[in-house]
Design a protein around this motif. Sequence first.
Motif, PDB file in Angstrom:
ATOM      1  N   UNK A   1       0.831  -1.208   0.000  1.00 44.02           N
ATOM      2  CA  UNK A   1       0.000   0.000   0.000  1.00 44.02           C
ATOM      3  C   UNK A   1       0.866   1.258   0.000  1.00 44.02           C
ATOM      4  N   UNK A   2       1.991   1.207   0.716  1.00 43.33           N
ATOM      5  CA  UNK A   2       2.911   2.345   0.715  1.00 43.33           C
ATOM      6  C   UNK A   2       3.437   2.597  -0.695  1.00 43.33           C
ATOM      7  N   UNK A   3       3.846   1.548  -1.368  1.00 41.68           N
ATOM      8  CA  UNK A   3       4.412   1.681  -2.711  1.00 41.68           C
ATOM      9  C   UNK A   3       3.400   2.279  -3.690  1.00 41.68           C
ATOM     10  N   UNK A   4       2.167   1.833  -3.594  1.00 46.40           N
ATOM     11  CA  UNK A   4       1.119   2.309  -4.509  1.00 46.40           C
ATOM     12  C   UNK A   4       0.418   3.560  -3.989  1.00 46.40           C
ATOM     13  N   UNK A   5       0.857   4.040  -2.795  1.00 42.36           N
ATOM     14  CA  UNK A   5       0.273   5.242  -2.181  1.00 42.36           C
ATOM     15  C   UNK A   5      -1.249   5.151  -2.096  1.00 42.36           C
ATOM     16  N   UNK A   6      -1.710   4.016  -1.610  1.00 37.30           N
ATOM     17  CA  UNK A   6      -3.143   3.780  -1.450  1.00 37.30           C
ATOM     18  C   UNK A   6      -3.719   4.755  -0.422  1.00 37.30           C
ATOM     19  N   UNK A   7      -4.879   5.300  -0.715  1.00 36.03           N
ATOM     20  CA  UNK A   7      -5.545   6.218   0.203  1.00 36.03           C
ATOM     21  C   UNK A   7      -6.899   5.638   0.609  1.00 36.03           C
ATOM     22  N   UNK A   8      -7.212   5.729   1.861  1.00 35.95           N
ATOM     23  CA  UNK A   8      -8.488   5.250   2.360  1.00 35.95           C
ATOM     24  C   UNK A   8      -8.927   6.131   3.512  1.00 35.95           C
ATOM     25  N   UNK A   9     -10.186   6.521   3.538  1.00 34.54           N
ATOM     26  CA  UNK A   9     -10.673   7.399   4.598  1.00 34.54           C
ATOM     27  C   UNK A   9     -11.265   6.581   5.739  1.00 34.54           C
ATOM     28  N   UNK A  10     -10.890   6.964   6.950  1.00 34.06           N
ATOM     29  CA  UNK A  10     -11.429   6.303   8.131  1.00 34.06           C
ATOM     30  C   UNK A  10     -12.674   7.053   8.605  1.00 34.06           C
ATOM     31  N   UNK A  11     -13.711   6.297   8.916  1.00 33.72           N
ATOM     32  CA  UNK A  11     -14.940   6.890   9.428  1.00 33.72           C
ATOM     33  C   UNK A  11     -14.990   6.718  10.948  1.00 33.72           C
ATOM     34  N   UNK A  12     -15.258   7.822  11.638  1.00 27.46           N
ATOM     35  CA  UNK A  12     -15.352   7.777  13.094  1.00 27.46           C
ATOM     36  C   UNK A  12     -16.422   6.771  13.517  1.00 27.46           C
ATOM     37  N   UNK A  13     -16.053   5.890  14.427  1.00 23.96           N
ATOM     38  CA  UNK A  13     -16.977   4.886  14.938  1.00 23.96           C
ATOM     39  C   UNK A  13     -17.552   5.371  16.272  1.00 23.96           C
ATOM     40  N   UNK A  14     -18.774   5.840  16.228  1.00 30.07           N
ATOM     41  CA  UNK A  14     -19.404   6.407  17.425  1.00 30.07           C
ATOM     42  C   UNK A  14     -19.714   5.355  18.487  1.00 30.07           C
ATOM     43  N   UNK A  15     -19.709   4.088  18.091  1.00 31.24           N
ATOM     44  CA  UNK A  15     -19.994   3.015  19.043  1.00 31.24           C
ATOM     45  C   UNK A  15     -18.723   2.530  19.749  1.00 31.24           C
ATOM     46  N   UNK A  16     -17.579   2.960  19.272  1.00 28.49           N
ATOM     47  CA  UNK A  16     -16.315   2.517  19.854  1.00 28.49           C
ATOM     48  C   UNK A  16     -16.045   3.226  21.177  1.00 28.49           C
ATOM     49  N   UNK A  17     -15.222   2.639  22.010  1.00 28.84           N
ATOM     50  CA  UNK A  17     -14.793   3.279  23.247  1.00 28.84           C
ATOM     51  C   UNK A  17     -14.017   4.552  22.931  1.00 28.84           C
ATOM     52  N   UNK A  18     -13.241   4.503  21.838  1.00 25.40           N
ATOM     53  CA  UNK A  18     -12.456   5.666  21.393  1.00 25.40           C
ATOM     54  C   UNK A  18     -12.252   5.539  19.894  1.00 25.40           C
TER      55      UNK A  18
END
Length: 226
Positions: A86-103
């Motif tokens: 993924x580093x080599x191909x510079x893959x991008x992915x957006x993380x979505x905030x998980x409101x159900x998580x402890x953090x």
Amino acid sequence: MKLRRIVLVAMLLLLVTGCKTQKLYSNDIDKNIDIILNRDTKYVNHDAIGFQYYLPSEVNVSEVKEFNHILYSKGNKYYLYADVVSYYHKVKNKYKINKKAYYSKTLSNNKKIGYLEINKENGKYYVEMMYNYAKIEAFVKKNELNDTIINMCYILSSVRYNDDVVETMLGDSKYDLSENEKYNIFNTKKEESSRTFLDYVNEYDNYDGEVKNLIEQEEIDTKKDN
């Protein structure tokens, strides 16, 4: 002359002893993350295949399976995985905030991105931190969360990839895992329909063969079943 020597010694100690010289907070995860990531650690003290990273003094390397490193600190295991593909191909992915998580928090600094998500499971806390194409997972007690996150921040913020080595490795088809990779560092445990790295470790921790990494092991087992 003596004063100059004292200054030089102090600067050397600052470099050698690592990064924990700036004030951190005992219970403020957000502030500690910001302090460490903004510092953007340049010092590394551990070599790996295609990358390097800084290992805090209280953390040791227990086992290495190519890009998978099992670390040990104060009775806890940390599972580090560097996704060089993924580093080599510079893959991008957006993380979505998980409101159900402890953090749940997105991480970003100087074009490096990632996330930290913590979920409570069976009385302990499952910590997933991904940053700069590398990820660490661990199960820890609540009173160990702060130290664990500090260590993870130092390690992941310090990861440095060797572009020449990565380029050479990806010329070998066995490392071309971008399409078939079962373990995706951009997905959290809650999102991932397949198993996490911790699952691979639990299953293959005692494997004595010559399999190069845990992803390859699953591929071999699949072929045997067919």
